[in-house]
Design an enzyme around this catalytic site. Structure first.
Site, mmCIF file in Angstrom:
data_model
loop_
_atom_site.group_PDB
_atom_site.id
_atom_site.type_symbol
_atom_site.label_atom_id
_atom_site.label_comp_id
_atom_site.label_asym_id
_atom_site.label_seq_id
_atom_site.Cartn_x
_atom_site.Cartn_y
_atom_site.Cartn_z
ATOM 1 N N ARG A 32 2.916 1.597 -8.299
ATOM 2 C CA ARG A 32 4.000 1.719 -7.327
ATOM 3 C C ARG A 32 4.929 2.890 -7.633
ATOM 4 N NH1 ARG A 32 5.387 -2.757 -4.050
ATOM 5 N NH2 ARG A 32 3.433 -3.758 -3.504
ATOM 6 N N ARG A 36 10.480 2.670 -3.402
ATOM 7 C CA ARG A 36 11.902 2.635 -3.061
ATOM 8 C C ARG A 36 12.857 3.072 -4.160
ATOM 9 N NH1 ARG A 36 11.150 -3.315 -1.053
ATOM 10 N NH2 ARG A 36 9.589 -2.980 -2.658
ATOM 11 N N ARG A 45 10.489 7.402 4.406
ATOM 12 C CA ARG A 45 10.169 6.118 5.035
ATOM 13 C C ARG A 45 11.045 5.907 6.269
ATOM 14 N NH1 ARG A 45 10.930 0.978 5.908
ATOM 15 N NH2 ARG A 45 9.726 -0.721 5.007
ATOM 16 N N ASP A 82 -1.598 0.636 1.508
ATOM 17 C CA ASP A 82 -1.367 -0.732 1.067
ATOM 18 C C ASP A 82 -2.693 -1.484 1.065
ATOM 19 O OD1 ASP A 82 1.119 -2.555 0.476
ATOM 20 O OD2 ASP A 82 -0.349 -3.783 1.519
ATOM 21 N N TYR A 158 -3.335 -13.469 0.873
ATOM 22 C CA TYR A 158 -2.373 -13.093 1.914
ATOM 23 C C TYR A 158 -2.880 -13.459 3.302
ATOM 24 C CZ TYR A 158 0.361 -10.570 -1.555
ATOM 25 O OH TYR A 158 1.124 -10.258 -2.654
HETATM 26 O O1 CP3 Z 1 2.722 3.959 -5.392
HETATM 27 C C1 CP3 Z 1 1.729 3.208 -5.267
HETATM 28 O O2 CP3 Z 1 1.386 2.361 -6.111
HETATM 29 C C2 CP3 Z 1 0.838 3.400 -4.060
HETATM 30 C C3 CP3 Z 1 1.064 2.582 -2.935
HETATM 31 C C4 CP3 Z 1 0.912 1.065 -2.980
HETATM 32 C C5 CP3 Z 1 1.743 0.214 -2.213
HETATM 33 N N1 CP3 Z 1 1.274 -1.052 -2.295
HETATM 34 C C6 CP3 Z 1 2.899 0.662 -1.410
HETATM 35 C C7 CP3 Z 1 3.924 -0.326 -1.024
HETATM 36 C C8 CP3 Z 1 -0.026 0.249 -3.611
HETATM 37 C C9 CP3 Z 1 -1.109 0.632 -4.607
HETATM 38 C C10 CP3 Z 1 0.197 -1.086 -3.155
HETATM 39 C C11 CP3 Z 1 -0.640 -2.223 -3.557
HETATM 40 C C12 CP3 Z 1 -0.270 -3.576 -3.128
HETATM 41 N N2 CP3 Z 1 0.259 -3.968 -1.927
HETATM 42 C C13 CP3 Z 1 -0.498 -4.753 -3.899
HETATM 43 C C14 CP3 Z 1 -1.140 -4.785 -5.249
HETATM 44 C C15 CP3 Z 1 -0.231 -4.359 -6.324
HETATM 45 C C16 CP3 Z 1 0.982 -5.215 -6.514
HETATM 46 O O3 CP3 Z 1 2.079 -4.669 -6.387
HETATM 47 O O4 CP3 Z 1 0.827 -6.391 -6.815
HETATM 48 C C17 CP3 Z 1 -0.025 -5.857 -3.139
HETATM 49 C C18 CP3 Z 1 -0.040 -7.296 -3.565
HETATM 50 C C19 CP3 Z 1 0.433 -5.342 -1.892
HETATM 51 C C20 CP3 Z 1 0.972 -6.109 -0.747
HETATM 52 C C21 CP3 Z 1 2.404 -5.785 -0.559
HETATM 53 N N3 CP3 Z 1 2.859 -4.601 -0.025
HETATM 54 C C22 CP3 Z 1 3.530 -6.593 -0.868
HETATM 55 C C23 CP3 Z 1 3.460 -7.972 -1.490
HETATM 56 C C24 CP3 Z 1 4.644 -5.868 -0.513
HETATM 57 C C25 CP3 Z 1 6.078 -6.362 -0.551
HETATM 58 C C26 CP3 Z 1 6.659 -6.268 -1.910
HETATM 59 C C27 CP3 Z 1 7.505 -5.051 -2.010
HETATM 60 O O5 CP3 Z 1 7.467 -4.376 -3.029
HETATM 61 O O6 CP3 Z 1 8.261 -4.796 -1.044
HETATM 62 C C28 CP3 Z 1 4.222 -4.607 -0.018
HETATM 63 C C29 CP3 Z 1 5.086 -3.493 0.476
HETATM 64 C C30 CP3 Z 1 4.903 -2.155 -0.178
HETATM 65 N N4 CP3 Z 1 3.711 -1.584 -0.505
HETATM 66 C C31 CP3 Z 1 5.946 -1.243 -0.479
HETATM 67 C C32 CP3 Z 1 5.331 -0.093 -1.012
HETATM 68 C C33 CP3 Z 1 5.993 1.181 -1.445
HETATM 69 C C34 CP3 Z 1 7.410 -1.439 -0.195
HETATM 70 C C35 CP3 Z 1 7.593 -1.274 1.278
HETATM 71 C C36 CP3 Z 1 8.837 -0.558 1.685
HETATM 72 O O7 CP3 Z 1 8.898 0.694 1.592
HETATM 73 O O8 CP3 Z 1 9.736 -1.238 2.167
#
Ligand code: CP3
Length: 349
Positions: A32, A36, A45, A82, A158
């Protein structure tokens, strides 16, 4: 990438380690890392509209992929997307509401699966491959590009619950009640993930990571069936198209199941979470494959000596073998940028 997935190993530290070599200063990237905690991410974003609009806009997605590289000089960029785009490509509705996690239409039995596509919609995934191509043209030749997908089990949790729940009980219950139907769902995700990862390799990804964020809620027998077997099928399926594909597995919370995971899936490296005991990781895992991890994301958030101790402990236990320095899970949104800089300086000193 060459057709067999071997290009670029020379000069890219991450790929050297994935070949099994030890680097004096390990390659470092953070799960990640585009997100943010970066003001430039929040700006992009905002411009993109919603989170999914950002994922499906190759120019902006490439931009946020590169932001942490420009700021910190990490050894790898990870594609901005994602894991749930695969659920979308299989015909599930997925939304991201600001400040909350993902929201899908939940389903609890075989009837709920009836509306799903059997094969991923290529048009949904096409913009993601375009992002990979965009990043590739902009990235320097020392920085590796990591593609990724969610493991079938984690994506299924999910799809079934419709969101994150404390221990993903809805998917576990479904799998216990109706393993046949659940296995149909897992198989669709296996096929879609193979296609998705191969597409990323063909677009220029140097290696990929399979995120199994919810692996740790499975009992041993279930872990074998829903985590190890599907992951092994993906690894095999990807390598049918990209023979020497480098694949990092991240079965978060695997604990004692990490060893059978490494032995049976065929992954090139294993990511460990921050709860994994480091001398066991060294003796049992790093003797077989490179290890990635595993600073506690809260130690990074806390900073100071707590962070220094954690960094030194990772280096002391895992620094003598093939190591990819990383966190044990994703960086938290409140993490100060100065703490990331401090960690990098300490690893690279
Ligand atoms: O920088 C990176 O790692 C690349 C991008 C990336 C994102 N999600 C962007 C993201 C990657 C590799 C993921 C993987 C992902 N997504 C996983 C596996 C890894 C982990 O964190 O457990 C999972 C379970 C998801 C599903 C997901 N996406 C969730 C549960 C959430 C909400 C939690 C949160 O952090 O808000 C997301 C949203 C998400 N995916 C964000 C980002 C940058 C935040 C969204 C925003 O900008 O508001």
């Amino acid at each position: 990438m060459d057709k067999d997935g071997t290009s670029g190993a020379v000069g890219k530290k991450l790929l050297q380690v994935l070949e099994g070599k030890r680097e004096t200063i390990p390659p470092i990237w953070l799960m990640r890392q585009a997100g943010r905690y970066l003001p430039e991410y929040r700006t992009t974003r905002e411009k993109a509209g919603g989170f999914l609009d950002l994922c499906f806009n190759p120019i902006r997605a490439a931009e946020v992929t590169l932001q942490p590289i420009r700021r910190f000089g990490f050894d790898a960029a990870i594609l901005f997307s994602d894991i749930l785009v695969v659920a979308l490509a299989l015909g599930r509705k997925v939304e991201f509401l600001a400040g909350e996690g993902p929201k899908l239409d939940p389903l609890s039995d075989a009837d709920g699966l009836s509306g799903m596509r059997e094969v991923a919609d290529r048009d949904v995934l096409a913009p993601i491959y375009e992002t990979v191509r965009q990043v590739k043209t902009l990235l320097d030749d020392k920085t590796a590009l990591i593609g990724f997908c969610g493991a079938p089990w984690t994506v299924a949790t999910y799809i079934v619950a419709g969101q994150a729940t404390p221990d993903q009980a809805p998917a576990r219950l479904f799998a216990h009640r109706d393993p046949e139907s659940f296995s149909w769902l897992i198989d669709r995700l296996v096929d879609a993930s193979i296609e998705y990862l191969v597409g990323q390799f063909q677009a220029g990804a140097d290696c990929v990571q399979i995120f199994d964020t919810w692996a740790g809620v499975l009992g041993p027998e279930q872990f074998d069936r829903w985590c190890i077997v599907p992951t092994q099928k993906i690894v095999e399926g990807v390598r049918r198209h990209v023979p020497r594909a480098k694949i990092i597995g991240f079965p978060r919370g695997a604990g004692a199941m990490a060893l059978p995971y490494v032995e049976m899936t065929g992954v090139s490296a294993i990511g460990i979470d921050w709860t994994f005991e480091r001398s066991i990781a060294r003796d049992a895992l790093q003797s077989r494959v490179p290890v990635q991890g595993n600073v506690d994301p809260l130690a990074l958030l806390a900073g100071g000596t707590a962070l220094d101790r954690e960094v030194d402990d990772v280096m002391r236990h895992l620094g003598d073998g093939p190591l990819i320095f990383n966190l044990g899970h994703g960086i938290l949104p409140d993490t100060p940028i100065a703490h990331v800089e401090r960690m990098l300086k300490r690893v690279r000193r």
